[in-house]
Design a protein around this motif. Structure first.
Motif, PDB file in Angstrom:
ATOM      1  N   TYR A  33      12.053  -7.367   2.069  1.00 38.93           N
ATOM      2  CA  TYR A  33      10.734  -7.066   2.627  1.00 38.93           C
ATOM      3  C   TYR A  33       9.986  -8.370   2.875  1.00 38.93           C
ATOM      4  O   TYR A  33      10.216  -9.377   2.197  1.00 38.93           O
ATOM      5  N   SER A  34       9.092  -8.342   3.850  1.00 38.62           N
ATOM      6  CA  SER A  34       8.260  -9.509   4.144  1.00 38.62           C
ATOM      7  C   SER A  34       6.795  -9.109   4.098  1.00 38.62           C
ATOM      8  O   SER A  34       6.436  -7.949   4.346  1.00 38.62           O
ATOM      9  N   ALA A  35       5.961 -10.076   3.769  1.00 33.61           N
ATOM     10  CA  ALA A  35       4.515  -9.846   3.720  1.00 33.61           C
ATOM     11  C   ALA A  35       3.805 -11.116   4.141  1.00 33.61           C
ATOM     12  O   ALA A  35       4.372 -12.215   4.101  1.00 33.61           O
ATOM     13  N   LEU A  70       2.801   4.848 -10.781  1.00 34.15           N
ATOM     14  CA  LEU A  70       3.181   4.840  -9.375  1.00 34.15           C
ATOM     15  C   LEU A  70       2.484   3.706  -8.616  1.00 34.15           C
ATOM     16  O   LEU A  70       1.429   3.223  -9.030  1.00 34.15           O
ATOM     17  N   ILE A  71       3.087   3.309  -7.520  1.00 36.63           N
ATOM     18  CA  ILE A  71       2.565   2.244  -6.676  1.00 36.63           C
ATOM     19  C   ILE A  71       2.044   2.847  -5.384  1.00 36.63           C
ATOM     20  O   ILE A  71       2.709   3.680  -4.763  1.00 36.63           O
ATOM     21  N   ALA A 113       1.120  -6.315  -5.229  1.00 36.07           N
ATOM     22  CA  ALA A 113       0.895  -4.911  -4.883  1.00 36.07           C
ATOM     23  C   ALA A 113      -0.268  -4.759  -3.911  1.00 36.07           C
ATOM     24  O   ALA A 113      -0.411  -3.719  -3.264  1.00 36.07           O
ATOM     25  N   LYS A 114      -1.092  -5.796  -3.784  1.00 33.74           N
ATOM     26  CA  LYS A 114      -2.247  -5.751  -2.883  1.00 33.74           C
ATOM     27  C   LYS A 114      -1.895  -6.177  -1.460  1.00 33.74           C
ATOM     28  O   LYS A 114      -2.750  -6.187  -0.578  1.00 33.74           O
ATOM     29  N   LEU A 115      -0.621  -6.555  -1.238  1.00 34.84           N
ATOM     30  CA  LEU A 115      -0.165  -6.949   0.089  1.00 34.84           C
ATOM     31  C   LEU A 115       0.574  -5.792   0.753  1.00 34.84           C
ATOM     32  O   LEU A 115       1.063  -4.888   0.081  1.00 34.84           O
ATOM     33  N   ASP A 154      -3.521  -0.885   3.777  1.00 33.75           N
ATOM     34  CA  ASP A 154      -4.702  -1.419   4.458  1.00 33.75           C
ATOM     35  C   ASP A 154      -4.788  -2.939   4.388  1.00 33.75           C
ATOM     36  O   ASP A 154      -5.776  -3.534   4.830  1.00 33.75           O
ATOM     37  N   ALA A 155      -3.746  -3.584   3.844  1.00 32.25           N
ATOM     38  CA  ALA A 155      -3.799  -5.037   3.650  1.00 32.25           C
ATOM     39  C   ALA A 155      -3.143  -5.819   4.779  1.00 32.25           C
ATOM     40  O   ALA A 155      -3.121  -7.045   4.756  1.00 32.25           O
ATOM     41  N   GLY A 156      -2.589  -5.129   5.774  1.00 31.12           N
ATOM     42  CA  GLY A 156      -1.917  -5.823   6.865  1.00 31.12           C
ATOM     43  C   GLY A 156      -2.872  -6.674   7.678  1.00 31.12           C
ATOM     44  O   GLY A 156      -4.049  -6.334   7.856  1.00 31.12           O
ATOM     45  N   LEU A 157      -2.362  -7.790   8.201  1.00 33.33           N
ATOM     46  CA  LEU A 157      -3.186  -8.707   8.990  1.00 33.33           C
ATOM     47  C   LEU A 157      -2.993  -8.508  10.484  1.00 33.33           C
ATOM     48  O   LEU A 157      -3.371  -9.359  11.283  1.00 33.33           O
ATOM     49  N   GLY A 158      -2.396  -7.377  10.877  1.00 34.05           N
ATOM     50  CA  GLY A 158      -2.151  -7.140  12.288  1.00 34.05           C
ATOM     51  C   GLY A 158      -0.694  -7.371  12.622  1.00 34.05           C
ATOM     52  O   GLY A 158      -0.011  -8.151  11.960  1.00 34.05           O
ATOM     53  N   PRO A 159      -0.180  -6.704  13.683  1.00 36.69           N
ATOM     54  CA  PRO A 159       1.253  -6.772  13.999  1.00 36.69           C
ATOM     55  C   PRO A 159       1.737  -8.152  14.412  1.00 36.69           C
ATOM     56  O   PRO A 159       2.932  -8.428  14.364  1.00 36.69           O
TER      57      PRO A 159
END
Length: 612
Positions: free
Chosen positions: A145-147, A62-63, A91-93, A482-487
């Protein structure tokens, strides 16, 4: 433990009674080992939490973040959106679903369109402008999807972001000239090549080379696209910051300083208005359109109307596709879409576009005059305001003009060219229908052109795959939460912004996109088919939009979107035509009811539900 959130499915190897605080938060529990009387099973039953144990290898399968359905009675764990990572580092993004462009499953060739288009263009742009953040677009199970990935350590990020921003603002100062003298002529050359494309007399190898040339031109168009938007978005953000800092005004008023300057969009509206008025003066054609007559019948009844339609399509025929999915058709391919737009406008008189534009420019001039008065005794600040305003008036309109010249025209010409290759593959016995080319990947088309072979079984597999993907529930995010850089960290935030709601039963909050207050019934428009139910004075409620939606915008009392920030397509088009707009409300389509009365405050970013 720290990353566990209420409603998550707890996935672990095993557990003890000490894990009880997590169990009371979890919607379900899944373990790798254990039996019906293991610690995990007993604690789960104690708190009434569905649980499946002894799944074996679940932690490596699972992811983190993927949606699951856990049936504790049947002992099954169903993956609602299984993800396979080509690169484990991805997967870390944190990947956010791209609802601004594609709200449904896309085909393999459409995924390639994004991979070698916007994704390629963003990477080259970031390399050229030195961004400390790498923007990515990728397709999972047919959904986009975007990251964003940080390229610098956190303690260095701010300094590098300032350098990159300075480069974008410098680009903005020269962008208008480069657009007029360099980029637009080059794009027109690429589109002319695509329109003239013919495979007659070409051998397999030559056809494959033409296929590669088509995609080379596609990549170049999107590299231009991303440079243009980098400069245009930067200078509009700069205008808003400058106006708010020096004048103390609102962001909506700052953006209003440039409204009415997107000449191509204004011309599209003027030409559509003129075509509609031509119909209005011809009772025979107007009656035929109201009863749904075919385009050929209309032309036969009045050849002058046929000539007027042909002239409009020569100018604007590559607009008209309601969505951004590769393969959707424009007005030129299906003039019926244009006739439908005219039919809606015939119901109620439409305001003269030049009168509307004059009013918008009058308000912009008034705001600028007020700013100059406020800065009259501060010459340095006044000079700064004038310089930024001039740059924004020159380059700012490209925040949406680019959608007409790049997104819409490239989309239409690439789609037409792809169908030309599809026709060739039908002739060679590879496909049964030219539309099936959209079910192939770029390399597969090239190989089939060089060495034709029957791909019927592969097409059948892809059709089955598409249907399976359409049944999946695409989550809003996948990857590491938890890897987001803010909205607002990435360069795509203007397109993907979503506001968190606190009381949607009474009102929705969003980004204030276009100033003004208007009331009207909500009209939920999810797709092209919903265009027909829209009436003048309705509040347009949609996921997002593009310039092809202009016929609806100019009839709308106001606009509300689920996705997007103050420089998104919907926001810019709304300002260009002086329509109050609130964007990025997140839940408008799932919360509002078709026909319910709304009050849209585009200055405050509030959508009030009047019957609440």
């Amino acid at each position: 433990f720290a990353k566990m959130r209420a409603g998550d499915v707890l996935v672990c190897r095993q557990s003890t009674v000490s894990w009880a605080p997590l169990y009371t938060m979890a919607s379900a529990v899944v373990t790798e080992i254990g039996g019906a009387l293991c610690h995990a099973a007993v604690v789960a039953r104690e708190f009434g939490v569905p649980c499946v144990v002894a799944t074996g290898g679940v932690l490596s399968t699972l992811i983190d973040g993927e949606p699951l359905e856990v049936d504790g009675s049947a002992g099954t764990v169903r993956r609602l959106f299984p993800v396979t990572w080509d690169d484990p580092e991805d997967a870390k993004l944190l990947w956010r679903r791209d609802d601004a462009h594609n709200t449904h499953v896309v085909t393999p060739l459409a995924a390639e369109y994004t991979r070698y288009g916007s994704n390629y263009g963003m990477r080259r742009r970031d390399e050229e402008l030195g961004s400390p953040v790498l923007a990515r677009l990728q397709t999972f199970n047919g959904r986009s999807y975007s990251a964003t990935k940080a390229l610098r350590p956190p303690d260095e990020m701010s300094a590098h972001q300032k350098v990159a921003l300075a480069k974008r603002r410098t680009l903005a100062r020269r962008l208008r000239r480069e657009w007029d003298e360099r980029y637009l002529p080059e794009l027109n050359e690429h589109y002319a090549w695509m329109r003239a494309l013919s495979l007659e007399g070409l051998g397999g190898g030559e056809a494959a080379s033409a296929w590669d040339d088509l995609w080379r031109r596609h990549r170049r168009a999107w590299r231009i696209h991303m440079l243009v938007t980098a400069g245009a978005y930067a200078v509009m953000d700069e205008l808003a910051d400058t106006y708010k800092t020096l004048i103390g005004g609102s962001e909506a008023d700052a953006f209003a300083l440039t409204q009415g300057l997107a000449i191509t969009l204004q011309q599209l509206e003027k030409d559509l208005f003129a075509l509609t008025e031509t119909v209005r003066r011809s009772p025979i054609i107007a009656d035929a359109i109201r009863r749904g007559a075919a385009v050929d019948e209309l032309g036969a009844r009045d050849p002058s109307f046929a000539r007027a339609v042909d002239a409009f399509l020569r100018a604007h025929g590559e607009a008209g596709a309601s969505g951004d999915h590769f393969g959707s058709v424009a007005w030129a391919e299906d003039p019926t879409l244009l006739i439908r737009a005219i039919a809606q406008r015939l119901l109620i008189p439409t305001e003269d576009p030049e009168v509307r534009r004059s009013g918008l420019r009058g308000r912009a001039d008034q705001l600028a005059a007020q700013a100059r008065t406020a800065l009259a005794d501060r010459p340095e600040d006044l000079a700064r305001f004038e310089e930024v305003l001039a740059a924004a008036c020159a380059t700012g309109p490209l925040t949406e003009e680019h959608n007409y010249w790049l997104d819409r025209r490239n989309h239409a010409n690439m789609g037409r060219a792809a169908r030309t290759f599809g026709t060739r593959l039908v002739r060679d016995g590879v496909l049964r229908d030219r539309e099936q080319i959209f079910l192939l990947y770029l390399d597969e088309v090239r190989d089939a052109l060089r060495a034709p072979r029957d791909l019927s079984s592969l097409i059948a597999e892809r059709e089955t795959e598409q249907e399976r993907w359409r049944r999946l529930e695409a989550p809003e995010t996948i990857g590491d939460p938890d890897a987001g850089l803010g909205p607002k960290a990435g360069p795509t935030w203007h397109l993907l912004y979503r506001e968190v709601q606190d009381d949607p039963a009474r009102a929705l909050r969003g980004a204030p996109a276009s100033a003004g207050v208007a009331r009207g019934p909500a009209r939920l428009v999810r797709n092209l088919e919903d265009f027909a139910k829209f009436r003048r004075g309705d509040v347009l409620v949609c996921q997002s939009s593009n310039v092809s939606w202009i016929p609806l915008f100019t009839s709308a009392a106001a606009v509300v979107t689920e996705v997007g920030g103050p420089l998104s397509h919907a926001a810019v088009v709304a300002r260009e035509f002086g329509i109050p707009a609130v964007v990025g409300t997140s839940v408008a389509l799932s919360t509002l009811v078709d026909g319910e009365p709304l009050e849209v405050d585009g200055s405050a970013g509030i959508v009030r539900r009047l019957t609440a």
